[in-house]
Write a protein that holds these residues in place. Structure first.
Motif: not given
Length: 450
Positions: A144-149, A398-405, A407-409, A437-439
Motif C-alpha cells: 500500500d505504501e507503493g500505491k501512495l508514492i 515499475s519499482q512499485h510493481r517490482s517491490a510488490t512482487t 512483498h507477495l513472496g 497484510w497490504l499495510k
C-alpha cells in the motif's frame, strides 16, 4: 510446506519534555513546493540534500555530487552525520531531523539511503516539499505504501528514481532487450537466485548509544528495546524494517526478471522455514517461491545456487548477473560483431541494435565520462531526467510493481499458503486475511499522511 511462523506483530536536543511535545504534533513543511520546483539556470549548480548517510547512502551521495553540491546532510546517528560532513565538505549543514532539510527552499534534489521502513514517508515528504528524489531500493516496506508514492509523485510532478541500478547496467539491459525481442523464442520460465538470509541471535537488549536517536530510527514501527543488530546494515534481517533477501537482492533481480517477463504475477506459492530465536533475526532461514504470471510465464526464486537471473525460452536461454551475460544467443551476437563474449554488451553496434526494444528512451545513452559503472549511469540518468522532466529508468510505477512482487513472496511465506493476486486491482483474490497484510499499523507521530 514447512512454515514455522513468528507472530505478526522537534527532534532537537533541548529537554526530554520538549522532544516529547514536539513529537506529539504533526510536522508542517514550511518550504514552498512551487518555489522549490522552479527550474534553475543552465549555469546554476543543483543543490542536493542527502538523507541517510551510512553504507549505500554515502555511495549515492558521492555519485550525486558529480551533478551538484551537497549542501545538507541528515541522519539520526550523530557519528554518521559528522563523518559525512567531513567527507562531503565542511560547508554542508547537518540535521538530525530530515524534515528540516526538506524545509530548505534552496534544495533541488534529495538522495535517500535510509533503512527500508523510512523510504516511503521520506520520499512522499520530499515530493510534497518540491524536491526531486533519488531513493534506495526497495521502494517500500508494504504494498500500500507503493500505491501512495505513485499517487503523490504523479500529483506533484516530481522525478523519482529508485536505486535499482541494474536497469542501467549494459549486461542486464541487453539480456532483457534480447528476451523482449524474442531472441530466445517464446519466454517460458525465469529462474532467480538471491542468496541466503542471515541467521543470528538471541541478541542482548541494551541502552541506546547517545549518538543515535533510537526512537526516530524506529519510525513507524513498534517501539522496542535497542539491540545493536537491529540498526544499520543488519536491519534487513528483521521483518519489522525490511524483508530479507526477497526485498534486498530481490529488489534488483526480481525487477530484472519482471522487466523481461513484461507482465505481473497472478499466483504466488512459497516454502519457508523461520527461526524461533527471541531477540534474533526473524526473516526466513530457507525459502523458495513460485510465481505464475498473467502471460503464462513461470518464475521461480531460490536462496541457493549461482546468484543471478536465467531466462528460458523455447529456442534458448540467457543468464545474467553483475559480472556476466551468457548463453548461445549472446555467443552468436559476439561472433556477429566480432568481439569476445565478455565485451558484447558494451559494443556500440549491439547497443544500437537493441536501443528501440525497451520502453525507455535512455537505453543507448553512452556511459558518462567513458565509464561502465552502472551506478554512475543510473545517477546520470536521474539527473538527465531532472533536467528534461522525462521518466527515469527505475521510475515509481515499475519499482512499485517490482517491490510488490517481492512483498507477495514474503506475505505468502509468512501466511504459509498459496495466494491469488489481482494485479489490476492490486488486491488478493477472495482472501480478506491476506489483504490485511497490504499495510501495517504505523506508530505515531511517524505515520505516513495520505
Amino acid at each position: 510446506m514447512s512454515n514455522s511462523r513468528s507472530p505478526r506483530r522537534q527532534f532537537f536536543k533541548t529537554s526530554v519534555g520538549a522532544v516529547v511535545a514536539g513529537l506529539s504534533a504533526p510536522y508542517v513543511f514550511t518550504a514552498d513546493a512551487a518555489e522549490a520546483g522552479k527550474p534553475k539556470s543552465k549555469n546554476d549548480r543543483l543543490r542536493i540534500g542527502s538523507i541517510g548517510m551510512r553504507y549505500q547512502g554515502s555511495v549515492i551521495a558521492l555519485k550525486a555530487q558529480a551533478h551538484g553540491d551537497i549542501v545538507a546532510i541528515a541522519d539520526i546517528d550523530r557519528h554518521v552525520r559528522d563523518q559525512a560532513k567531513a567527507s562531503f565538505g565542511s560547508t554542508a549543514k547537518t540535521y538530525e531531523d530530515y524534515r528540516q532539510l526538506l524545509d530548505r527552499k534552496d534544495i533541488d534534489v534529495v538522495t535517500i539511503g535510509t533503512p527500508d521502513h523510512w523510504h516511503a514517508k521520506m520520499a512522499i515528504d520530499a515530493c510534497r516539499a518540491g524536491k526531486d528524489v533519488y531513493i534506495e531500493k526497495p521502494l517500500t516496506l508494504t504494498i500500500d505504501e507503493g500505491k501512495l508514492i505513485r499517487d503523490v509523485a504523479q500529483q506533484t510532478g516530481r522525478v523519482v528514481q529508485v536505486g535499482s541500478w541494474q536497469r542501467n547496467d549494459c549486461r542486464f539491459r541487453l539480456a532483457v532487450a534480447m528476451v523482449r525481442r524474442g531472441d530466445i523464442g517464446k519466454l517460458q520460465k525465469v529462474e532467480v537466485i538471491l542468496g541466503k538470509n542471515l541467521r543470528g541471535g538471541p541478541f542482548e537488549p541494551c541502552k541506546p548509544p547517545k549518538n543515535i536517536n533510537w526512537d526516530m530510527w524506529q519510525g513507524q514501527t513498534r517501539s522496542v528495546p535497542y539491540i545493536e543488530e537491529r540498526c544499520h546494515f543488519t536491519f534487513r534481517w528483521w521483518y519489522e524494517y525490511s524483508g530479507g533477501q526477497m526485498t534486498d537482492w530481490g529488489a534488483h533481480h526480481l525487477d530484472i526478471a519482471q522487466w523481461g517477463i513484461n507482465s505481473y504475477p497472478v499466483e504466488i506459492d512459497t516454502d519457508a522455514t523461520f527461526p524461533e530465536v527471541p531477540n534474533g533475526y526473524n526473516v526466513a532461514l530457507d525459502f523458495s517461491a513460485r510465481y505464475k504470471y498473467a502471460n503464462g510465464v513461470e518464475m521461480t526464486v531460490a536462496d541457493e545456487g549461482r546468484n543471478g537471473v536465467m531466462f528460458i525460452g523455447t529456442e534458448g536461454r540467457i543468464f545474467v548477473n553483475r559480472g556476466t551475460v551468457a548463453g548461445k544467443p549472446i555467443e552468436d551476437l559476439a561472433v556477429e560483431v566480432g568481439v569476445p563474449v565478455e565485451q558484447v554488451a558494451f559494443h556500440p553496434q549491439v547497443r544500437q541494435k537493441y536501443s528501440n526494444i525497451l520502453d525507455n528512451e535512455n537505453f543507448d545513452r553512452p556511459p558518462r565520462a567513458g565509464k561502465l559503472d552502472a551506478i554512475v549511469n543510473h545517477m546520470g540518468n536521474f539527473f538527465d531526467c531532472v533536467a528534461s522532466r522525462n521518466t527515469p529508468a527505475s521510475d515509481v510505477e515499475s519499482q512499485h510493481r517490482s517491490a510488490t512482487t517481492c512483498h507477495l513472496g514474503n506475505i505468502s511465506m509468512r501466511l504459509g499458503r498459496r495466494l491469488q493476486w489481482d494485479p489490476a486491482k492490486e488486491l488478493f483474490v477472495a482472501d480478506p486475511e491476506a489483504n490485511t497484510w497490504l499495510k501495517r499499523e504505523q506508530r505515531k507521530p511517524y505515520q505516513i499522511e495520505a
